[in-house]
Design an enzyme around this catalytic site. Structure first.
Site, short mmCIF file in Angstrom:
data_model
loop_
_atom_site.label_atom_id
_atom_site.label_comp_id
_atom_site.label_asym_id
_atom_site.label_seq_id
_atom_site.Cartn_x
_atom_site.Cartn_y
_atom_site.Cartn_z
N ASP A 1 -55.08 -26.90 -12.60
CA ASP A 1 -53.69 -26.57 -12.29
C ASP A 1 -53.92 -25.30 -11.10
O ASP A 1 -53.67 -24.14 -11.60
CB ASP A 1 -53.06 -26.04 -13.41
CG ASP A 1 -51.55 -25.90 -13.18
OD1 ASP A 1 -51.19 -26.01 -12.28
OD2 ASP A 1 -51.00 -25.17 -14.16
N GLU B 1 -61.20 -19.18 -14.68
CA GLU B 1 -59.92 -18.42 -13.90
C GLU B 1 -60.71 -17.25 -13.36
O GLU B 1 -61.75 -16.80 -13.83
CB GLU B 1 -58.94 -17.78 -14.96
CG GLU B 1 -57.88 -16.98 -14.21
CD GLU B 1 -57.00 -17.72 -13.44
OE1 GLU B 1 -57.15 -17.19 -11.97
OE2 GLU B 1 -56.43 -18.74 -13.67
N CYS C 1 -47.88 -28.31 -8.16
CA CYS C 1 -46.42 -27.73 -8.10
C CYS C 1 -46.07 -27.96 -6.61
O CYS C 1 -44.95 -27.41 -6.32
CB CYS C 1 -46.33 -26.41 -8.43
SG CYS C 1 -47.50 -25.17 -7.51
#
Length: 460
Positions: free
Chosen positions: A388, A346, A415
């Site tokens: 993701d 991340e 998404c």
């Protein structure tokens, strides 16, 4: 021949759900028409309101024939606030429309021949599922044309949601049907204090004067966390203290954040806090500590469905699971029992810190790095990977690098189905093969749909 820049009112068959929760049909001139806040499957009367890319936008004036999956909206603000566009469809009808939308958006960018498409799934609750909601204070409100014609006051003290495209007006919302009854009691108590005639006024986004700015509410297993955002004016402290007192027993934490920034966004420095800085959330047996600003999926039961689907898509046990764009580490931690170790990546160092804390708290062998995804791809050889990305999807260079990496299996959590379709085509160019798609309804009443995709590597 002059260009035709307008159409007279007409009746419109709404054929499908389009992006961002609009319903779409075909105008008499053959162009596409997008109507916000109308249900797919209905026939309606519309007035065109403008041109959009390749078609028209329009406003519904009447319903000629309701959809077969008709449902009665529960929200008194339905059609105004713009957040829940599908309340006129029952849950099964919403999910059928979302599955069709997801496949259309993905299939527009990459071929779906031979791909196994699984039926859309989701949690049972159609309302009351949100664990996080954010409202805005305002001095001007947005009302329906009928209320405006009837002389409804537009100026005053309000707390609600911004109308679509209107930063200067809020739809006053005494309650929200997507949060729990306890959450709505929080809203009622805050409104009783903050909107009282003798209280400081709400912030005016045009003059940048006023005290109350935003209200944040989180509801988790460990209790409710309420955040009151105001201007940096300590003279208003007694009013915030009154809110904290009134929420005693109903909220685990009340946080007061202040800021005089011009942008109409919910942020600010902590001026005072009543209660702990974090509350706990439980997700498939794992525990996560969440602060007021921590990112976490806003539908906990729906997220459990989503993460079970990710586990199903992995089709693997043992070895190392790479959780790319890991955030606070939730996907990898929830699925960690199936693997020997979890590695998270991340770019946000605060999220990496939180992921490490969450892994230790759940006794997970997790290692988390502050790094760019493309920089760790040489290390994933032979492992399984979950990616993701944010709504925009992968950067084309990152997608190309992921497609060429030597992973054993790749699961993409999207998404934004359109971004998945674009990225799938780039991954395919690198030798990855899309094998399965699982649409997931994470946000009932809205046009949002998640998609879990499995990719395999065609090896010699």
């Amino acid at each position: 021949m002059a260009r035709r820049n307008h159409l007279p009112p007409f009746e419109l068959e709404l054929d499908a759900l389009g992006p961002r929760g609009v319903a779409v049909g075909t105008a008499p001139d053959g162009r596409a028409v997008a109507v916000r806040g109308a249900p797919p499957g209905a026939r309606i009367a519309v007035v065109p309101t403008g041109r959009s890319k390749g078609g028209w936008t329009a406003r519904r004036t009447a319903t000629v024939r309701p959809p077969a999956a008709m449902a009665a909206p529960r929200c008194a603000q339905f059609g105004l606030c713009g957040g829940c566009t599908l309340q006129e469809l029952d849950l099964a009808g919403q999910r059928a429309a979302k599955q069709a939308l997801a496949l259309a958006e993905i299939g527009a960018a990459t071929p779906l021949e031979g791909v196994r498409v699984h039926p859309i799934r989701g949690a049972d609750a159609a309302y009351g599922y949100r664990n996080k909601v954010e409202l805005s204070f305002g001095v001007r409100r947005y009302v329906s044309e009928a209320d405006k014609a009837a002389g409804a006051p537009l100026d005053g003290r309000f707390l609600g949601f911004h109308a679509p495209g209107r930063f200067d007006r809020v739809v006053d919302a005494p309650r929200c049907e997507l949060v729990s009854e306890g959450g709505n009691e929080v809203l009622a108590r805050v409104r009783a204090v903050a909107l009282a005639p003798d209280a400081p006024p709400p912030r005016d986004p045009q003059t940048h004067q006023g005290f109350w700015r935003h209200l944040g509410l989180r509801e988790h297993h460990g209790g409710r966390l309420v955040v009151v955002y105001t201007a940096d004016d300590r003279a208003g402290a007694p009013w915030v203290e009154r809110i904290a007192q009134d929420l005693d027993g109903l909220a685990a934490t009340v946080e007061w954040r202040v800021g005089d920034h011009v942008a109409d966004v919910a942020r600010g420095e902590v001026a005072r806090r009543w209660g702990p800085a974090t509350v706990d959330e439980r997700l498939l047996g794992k525990v996560f500590a969440l602060s007021a600003t921590a990112f976490f999926q806003t539908n906990t039961p729906g997220t459990e469905v989503l993460y079970r689907t990710v586990g199903e898509a992995l089709q693997a046990d043992g070895g190392t699971l790479w959780d790319l764009y890991c955030g606070v580490g939730s996907i990898g931690i929830v699925l960690a029992d199936r693997f020997e170790r979890v590695r998270g990546v991340e770019e946000n160092p605060e999220s990496v810190r939180d992921a490490g804390i969450n892994a230790m708290r759940n006794e997970i062998d997790g290692e988390y790095r502050t790094a760019k995804v493309e920089d760790v791809l040489p290390d994933v050889a032979g492992d399984v990977v979950v990616v993701d990305p944010p709504r925009a999807g992968l950067h084309p260079k990152v997608a190309a690098a992921v497609g060429q990496a030597d992973w054993r299996a790749l699961v993409y959590v999207a998404c934004n189905p359109a971004a998945l379709g674009r990225d799938a085509e780039i991954l395919r160019a690198g030798g990855a093969r899309l094998t399965d798609l699982w649409p997931v309804d994470l946000f009932p009443q809205t046009g949002h749909v998640e998609v879990v995709a499995r990719f395999e590597r065609d090896r010699p």
